[in-house]
Design a protein around this motif. Structure first.
Motif, PDB file in Angstrom:
ATOM      1  N   ALA A  83       0.825  -1.212   0.000  1.00  0.00           N
ATOM      2  CA  ALA A  83       0.000   0.000   0.000  1.00  0.00           C
ATOM      3  C   ALA A  83       0.859   1.262   0.000  1.00  0.00           C
ATOM      4  CB  ALA A  83      -0.954  -0.009   1.186  1.00  0.00           C
ATOM      5  N   GLY A  84       1.929   1.225  -0.775  1.00  0.00           N
ATOM      6  CA  GLY A  84       2.792   2.379  -0.906  1.00  0.00           C
ATOM      7  C   GLY A  84       3.810   2.557   0.202  1.00  0.00           C
ATOM      8  N   VAL A  85       3.824   1.639   1.165  1.00  0.00           N
ATOM      9  CA  VAL A  85       4.774   1.708   2.276  1.00  0.00           C
ATOM     10  C   VAL A  85       5.905   0.710   2.036  1.00  0.00           C
ATOM     11  CG1 VAL A  85       5.111   1.406   4.751  1.00  0.00           C
ATOM     12  CG2 VAL A  85       2.986   2.410   3.889  1.00  0.00           C
ATOM     13  N   ARG A  86       7.134   1.178   2.072  1.00  0.00           N
ATOM     14  CA  ARG A  86       8.290   0.319   1.863  1.00  0.00           C
ATOM     15  C   ARG A  86       8.533  -0.556   3.088  1.00  0.00           C
ATOM     16  NH1 ARG A  86      12.195   1.102  -1.808  1.00  0.00           N
ATOM     17  NH2 ARG A  86      10.272   1.309  -3.035  1.00  0.00           N
ATOM     18  N   LEU A  87       8.436  -1.862   2.904  1.00  0.00           N
ATOM     19  CA  LEU A  87       8.696  -2.809   3.980  1.00  0.00           C
ATOM     20  C   LEU A  87      10.139  -3.280   3.981  1.00  0.00           C
ATOM     21  CD1 LEU A  87       5.545  -5.146   3.773  1.00  0.00           C
ATOM     22  CD2 LEU A  87       5.910  -3.180   5.284  1.00  0.00           C
ATOM     23  N   ILE A  88      10.660  -3.532   2.794  1.00  0.00           N
ATOM     24  CA  ILE A  88      11.999  -4.109   2.674  1.00  0.00           C
ATOM     25  C   ILE A  88      12.763  -3.429   1.556  1.00  0.00           C
ATOM     26  CG2 ILE A  88      13.294  -6.203   2.042  1.00  0.00           C
ATOM     27  CD1 ILE A  88      11.063  -7.818   3.360  1.00  0.00           C
ATOM     28  N   ALA A  89      13.993  -3.070   1.820  1.00  0.00           N
ATOM     29  CA  ALA A  89      14.938  -2.616   0.801  1.00  0.00           C
ATOM     30  C   ALA A  89      16.248  -3.316   1.118  1.00  0.00           C
ATOM     31  CB  ALA A  89      15.104  -1.097   0.843  1.00  0.00           C
ATOM     32  N   LEU A  90      16.692  -4.192   0.225  1.00  0.00           N
ATOM     33  CA  LEU A  90      17.781  -5.092   0.596  1.00  0.00           C
ATOM     34  C   LEU A  90      18.695  -5.417  -0.575  1.00  0.00           C
ATOM     35  CD1 LEU A  90      18.991  -6.984   2.797  1.00  0.00           C
ATOM     36  CD2 LEU A  90      17.392  -8.737   1.989  1.00  0.00           C
ATOM     37  N   ASP A  91      19.987  -5.380  -0.307  1.00  0.00           N
ATOM     38  CA  ASP A  91      21.018  -5.928  -1.175  1.00  0.00           C
ATOM     39  C   ASP A  91      21.854  -6.843  -0.291  1.00  0.00           C
ATOM     40  OD1 ASP A  91      21.321  -4.532  -4.027  1.00  0.00           O
ATOM     41  OD2 ASP A  91      20.625  -3.021  -2.595  1.00  0.00           O
ATOM     42  N   ALA A  92      22.072  -8.063  -0.729  1.00  0.00           N
ATOM     43  CA  ALA A  92      22.823  -8.991   0.115  1.00  0.00           C
ATOM     44  C   ALA A  92      23.423 -10.106  -0.720  1.00  0.00           C
ATOM     45  CB  ALA A  92      21.915  -9.587   1.183  1.00  0.00           C
ATOM     46  N   GLU A  93      24.482 -10.694  -0.189  1.00  0.00           N
ATOM     47  CA  GLU A  93      25.106 -11.870  -0.779  1.00  0.00           C
ATOM     48  C   GLU A  93      25.194 -12.934   0.307  1.00  0.00           C
ATOM     49  OE1 GLU A  93      28.890 -10.839  -2.377  1.00  0.00           O
ATOM     50  OE2 GLU A  93      28.150  -8.988  -3.312  1.00  0.00           O
ATOM     51  N   VAL A  94      24.831 -14.162  -0.047  1.00  0.00           N
ATOM     52  CA  VAL A  94      24.897 -15.272   0.896  1.00  0.00           C
ATOM     53  C   VAL A  94      25.701 -16.383   0.239  1.00  0.00           C
ATOM     54  CG1 VAL A  94      23.595 -16.779   2.434  1.00  0.00           C
ATOM     55  CG2 VAL A  94      22.559 -14.633   1.637  1.00  0.00           C
ATOM     56  N   ALA A  95      26.881 -16.633   0.744  1.00  0.00           N
ATOM     57  CA  ALA A  95      27.757 -17.641   0.163  1.00  0.00           C
ATOM     58  C   ALA A  95      27.180 -19.041   0.352  1.00  0.00           C
ATOM     59  CB  ALA A  95      29.135 -17.553   0.811  1.00  0.00           C
ATOM     60  N   PRO A  96      27.605 -20.006  -0.446  1.00  0.00           N
ATOM     61  CA  PRO A  96      27.152 -21.389  -0.250  1.00  0.00           C
ATOM     62  C   PRO A  96      27.447 -21.859   1.179  1.00  0.00           C
ATOM     63  CG  PRO A  96      28.290 -21.186  -2.345  1.00  0.00           C
ATOM     64  CD  PRO A  96      28.494 -19.882  -1.627  1.00  0.00           C
ATOM     65  N   GLY A  97      26.433 -22.358   1.861  1.00  0.00           N
ATOM     66  CA  GLY A  97      26.598 -22.836   3.226  1.00  0.00           C
ATOM     67  C   GLY A  97      26.501 -21.775   4.298  1.00  0.00           C
ATOM     68  N   ALA A  98      26.413 -20.511   3.901  1.00  0.00           N
ATOM     69  CA  ALA A  98      26.318 -19.406   4.862  1.00  0.00           C
ATOM     70  C   ALA A  98      24.855 -19.056   5.121  1.00  0.00           C
ATOM     71  CB  ALA A  98      27.066 -18.183   4.344  1.00  0.00           C
ATOM     72  N   VAL A  99      24.641 -18.263   6.178  1.00  0.00           N
ATOM     73  CA  VAL A  99      23.287 -17.880   6.578  1.00  0.00           C
ATOM     74  C   VAL A  99      23.168 -16.364   6.635  1.00  0.00           C
ATOM     75  CG1 VAL A  99      21.489 -18.096   8.343  1.00  0.00           C
ATOM     76  CG2 VAL A  99      23.116 -19.971   7.997  1.00  0.00           C
ATOM     77  N   LEU A 100      22.134 -15.829   6.004  1.00  0.00           N
ATOM     78  CA  LEU A 100      21.738 -14.437   6.169  1.00  0.00           C
ATOM     79  C   LEU A 100      20.536 -14.429   7.095  1.00  0.00           C
ATOM     80  CD1 LEU A 100      21.675 -11.373   5.442  1.00  0.00           C
ATOM     81  CD2 LEU A 100      20.114 -12.001   3.581  1.00  0.00           C
ATOM     82  N   THR A 101      20.663 -13.764   8.246  1.00  0.00           N
ATOM     83  CA  THR A 101      19.557 -13.674   9.188  1.00  0.00           C
ATOM     84  C   THR A 101      18.861 -12.335   9.018  1.00  0.00           C
ATOM     85  OG1 THR A 101      20.693 -15.075  10.802  1.00  0.00           O
ATOM     86  CG2 THR A 101      18.894 -13.712  11.612  1.00  0.00           C
ATOM     87  N   VAL A 102      17.538 -12.381   8.917  1.00  0.00           N
ATOM     88  CA  VAL A 102      16.724 -11.170   8.829  1.00  0.00           C
ATOM     89  C   VAL A 102      15.869 -11.109  10.084  1.00  0.00           C
ATOM     90  CG1 VAL A 102      15.010  -9.885   7.502  1.00  0.00           C
ATOM     91  CG2 VAL A 102      16.701 -11.318   6.312  1.00  0.00           C
TER      92      VAL A 102
END
Length: 217
Positions: free
Chosen positions: A18-37
């Motif tokens: 509804a016009g509200v930005r919830l997420i703006a993201l740039d990320a890299e996750v290597a094989p076997g690695a974890v990105l936590t949000v």
């Protein structure tokens, strides 16, 4: 972006409601690695997983790229993205045995009932459930159900894992065990992982980068 880039790449991802930005993201996750949000309920954590997995509700507006090993997931329908997903609840099929639950996710190119059952039973054996193949899922403990759900996901040969607070309903002891099991399996398989949670202990166990959204940002 080329196929030489390994792991998960999120580029210029923006999700609005509804016009509200919830997420703006740039990320890299290597094989076997974890990105936590991390973020509070309603902040858009699960929405990010839906965008990557291809099942985002059309009420949201989204743009950006999600690539795994150079493959543009956003150009593929959900069933071809091969995103392995674990939710808060194991979501086992109540009408199928434990082994049949796992076998359900085995790729179609594995032919023959005996072959598929052997794969399912071997997967269960890897997590200490070798004697549970014929059991009704309703007879399993919470930790056992979580292990079955994990192996059902892994036998599908996913490109990545998406974790939607899968440890939140386990008690403290089981939570620690399942964290270790899931992250160890992901590392062994070289799978990039995106974990969404509100639990700081999850993020600490995952290691790697942590992004905060919503009120926690």
């Amino acid at each position: 972006m080329t196929a030489m880039h390994k792991g998960l790449w999120l580029r210029d991802v923006a999700i609005d409601l509804a016009g509200v930005r919830l997420i703006a993201l740039d990320a890299e996750v290597a094989p076997g690695a974890v990105l936590t949000v991390m973020g509070p309920s309603g902040s858009g954590k699960s929405t990010l997983l839906a965008f990557i997995g291809g099942f985002l509700d059309p009420v949201f507006t989204a743009r950006g790229e999600a690539r795994v090993d150079g493959v543009d997931l956003t150009a593929l329908p959900a069933e071809e993205r091969r995103a392995g997903i674990l939710f808060q609840d194991p979501l086992l099929f109540p009408h199928l045995s434990v082994a049949a639950n796992v076998a359900f996710a085995i790729p179609r190119h594995e032919k023959g009932r005996s072959r598929r059952r052997a794969i399912a039973e071997a997967a269960l054996g890897e997590v200490g459930l070798a004697d549970f193949a014929a059991r009704d899922p309703a007879t399993l403990s919470g930790g056992q159900k979580a292990r079955v759900a994990l192996m059902r996901t892994l036998v599908s040969h996913p490109r990545l894992l998406l974790l939607d607070e899968p440890f939140s309903k386990l008690d403290a002891t089981l939570r620690g065990h399942m964290r270790s099991l899931v992250f160890d399996r992901a590392r062994a398989a070289g799978l990039p992982v995106v974990l969404v949670t509100h639990d700081k202990a999850d993020a600490e166990a995952a290691g790697g980068a942590c992004v905060r959204i919503g009120d926690d940002a």
